[in-house]
Design an enzyme around this catalytic site. Structure first.
Site, short mmCIF file in Angstrom:
data_model
loop_
_atom_site.label_atom_id
_atom_site.label_comp_id
_atom_site.label_asym_id
_atom_site.label_seq_id
_atom_site.Cartn_x
_atom_site.Cartn_y
_atom_site.Cartn_z
N LEU A 1 41.58 -108.92 -40.93
CA LEU A 1 41.15 -108.38 -42.23
C LEU A 1 42.20 -108.77 -43.27
CD1 LEU A 1 39.22 -106.25 -43.82
CD2 LEU A 1 41.11 -104.66 -43.46
N ASP B 1 39.34 -94.04 -57.09
CA ASP B 1 39.54 -93.05 -58.16
C ASP B 1 39.35 -91.63 -57.63
OD1 ASP B 1 40.05 -92.18 -60.70
OD2 ASP B 1 38.02 -92.55 -61.45
N HIS C 1 47.76 -88.62 -54.51
CA HIS C 1 48.01 -90.05 -54.26
C HIS C 1 48.46 -90.28 -52.81
CE1 HIS C 1 47.25 -90.98 -58.36
NE2 HIS C 1 48.32 -90.38 -58.85
C1 FPP Z 1 43.30 -93.24 -59.24
O1 FPP Z 1 43.14 -91.84 -59.14
C2 FPP Z 1 44.29 -93.69 -58.27
C3 FPP Z 1 45.45 -94.34 -58.58
C4 FPP Z 1 45.85 -94.67 -59.95
C5 FPP Z 1 46.42 -94.72 -57.54
C6 FPP Z 1 45.81 -95.17 -56.25
C7 FPP Z 1 46.89 -95.44 -55.29
C8 FPP Z 1 46.85 -95.18 -53.99
C9 FPP Z 1 45.67 -94.67 -53.27
C10 FPP Z 1 48.07 -95.47 -53.21
C11 FPP Z 1 48.06 -96.92 -52.80
C12 FPP Z 1 49.23 -97.18 -51.95
C13 FPP Z 1 49.43 -98.31 -51.25
C14 FPP Z 1 50.58 -98.41 -50.32
C15 FPP Z 1 48.52 -99.48 -51.35
P1 FPP Z 1 43.45 -90.97 -60.41
O2 FPP Z 1 44.89 -90.60 -60.40
O3 FPP Z 1 43.02 -91.69 -61.65
O4 FPP Z 1 42.57 -89.72 -60.16
P2 FPP Z 1 41.85 -88.82 -61.26
O5 FPP Z 1 40.78 -89.67 -61.90
O6 FPP Z 1 41.28 -87.71 -60.45
O7 FPP Z 1 42.91 -88.35 -62.23
#
Ligand code: FPP
Length: 243
Positions: A127, A16, A33
Site C-alpha cells: 500500500l 475532518d 487529533h
Molecule cells: C481535521 O479535523 C484534522 C486535522 C487538521 C489533522 C488531521 C491529522 C491527523 C489525523 C494526524 C495525522 C498524523 C500522521 C502521523 C499522519 P479538525 O481539527 O478540523 O476537526 P473539526 O472540524 O472538528 O474542528
C-alpha cells in the site's frame, strides 16, 4: 449502466472532525487529533486488506498554520512522535510512506522524521500511503508550473501532470470527506477532476471499517463516464479493444 470496478485503486481522504470529536467529550482538541492517528492506522490496515493500492490523506493543510499556535505546535509534535511510533508497524505491513507538501518551513525534527519514514519504507509496495502535510492543491499547481518554467517545458496537461506532487500515483478514484462538511478545502484540486466523492457524517476518529465499506459500496454503484455517454460505455464494455 456500467459500474465502477468494485474496489477503488486509489482512495483519498479529508480526515475532518477530530476537534469536534474531542469537544463533544469536553477534551482538548489535541486528544481528537491523537484519536485521529489511531483511526488512520485502522483505515490503512482496512484499505490494505481490501486490496486498495494507494491511500492519500490530508494531515495538515497550507491553511492550518492559521489555527491557534498551541494547536499548530501540538499537531507538529504529534506528527513527529506518531511517525517514530507508527513506522515500524507500517513497515512490517508492507506500507510505503510518501510525504507530499512544502517542506521548507517545517522544523528540522519533522523533516528528519519524514525522511527517515520515507527511506525506511521505500522498498514496500502493498500500500502506498501518501500523507499530505503542509499541502494545498493550489500550492501543488503553482509548484508544478514553476517546475515547468525551470525546465523550459510548455504547460501541457501531460507535463503538468508529471510535475505535480502526486505524479508517482494515478489520480484518486474515490475522495472521502468525513465530519459532515461537503467541500474540497484545497485538497487534490488537479487530481480529483474525475474522482467520485463520498461525504460521511462520521467524525474522523469514528470512521471505522464499516464506514469505509459504505464508501466503497457507494463507489461501486457509481457510473464513471469520464465525459462519455452511458451508451458509449455499454458499447465499449461489449467490444473491448483488442490488445
Ligand atoms: C481535521 O479535523 C484534522 C486535522 C487538521 C489533522 C488531521 C491529522 C491527523 C489525523 C494526524 C495525522 C498524523 C500522521 C502521523 C499522519 P479538525 O481539527 O478540523 O476537526 P473539526 O472540524 O472538528 O474542528
Amino acid at each position: 449502466m456500467t459500474f465502477a470496478s468494485v474496489v477503488p485503486h486509489h482512495i483519498a481522504i479529508v480526515m475532518d472532525g477530530n476537534g469536534r470529536w474531542a469537544s463533544k467529550r469536553f477534551l482538548p482538541r489535541l486528544v481528537g487529533h491523537k484519536k485521529g492517528v489511531d483511526s488512520l492506522r485502522r483505515c490503512a490496515k482496512a484499505c490494505e486488506s481490501r486490496g486498495v493500492g494507494v491511500l492519500t490523506v490530508f494531515a495538515f493543510s497550507s491553511e492550518n498554520w492559521n489555527r491557534p499556535a498551541e494547536e499548530v505546535s501540538g499537531l507538529m509534535n504529534l506528527f513527529a512522535v506518531a511517525l517514530g511510533r507508527e513506522v515500524p508497524e507500517l513497515n512490517a505491513d508492507g506500507v510505503r510512506l510518501c510525504f507530499v507538501g512544502e517542506r521548507a518551513n517545517l522544523s528540522k525534527k519533522v523533516i528528519e522524521g519524514i525522511e527517515q519514514a520515507e527511506s525506511a519504507t521505500a522498498g514496500n509496495s502493498r500500500l502506498i500511503l501518501n500523507v499530505c502535510f503542509n499541502y494545498g492543491g493550489r500550492w501543488d499547481i503553482v509548484q508544478a508550473v514553476a517546475k515547468l518554467a525551470d525546465l523550459g517545458q510548455p504547460a501541457t496537461e501531460q507535463n503538468l501532470n508529471n510535475a505535480m506532487a502526486l505524479a508517482h500515483v494515478p489520480d484518486p478514484d474515490l475522495v472521502i470527506r468525513t465530519g459532515g462538511e461537503q467541500r474540497i478545502s484545497n485538497f487534490l484540486l488537479w487530481q480529483s477532476a474525475y474522482s467520485e466523492f463520498f461525504f460521511s457524517d462520521h467524525l474522523w476518529p469514528d470512521f471505522d471499517e464499516t464506514a469505509l465499506d459504505q464508501a466503497i459500496t457507494a463507489f461501486s454503484q457509481r457510473e464513471r463516464r469520464f465525459g462519455k455517454t452511458s451508451d458509449q460505455l455499454v458499447a465499449q464494455a461489449n467490444n473491448p479493444p483488442l490488445v
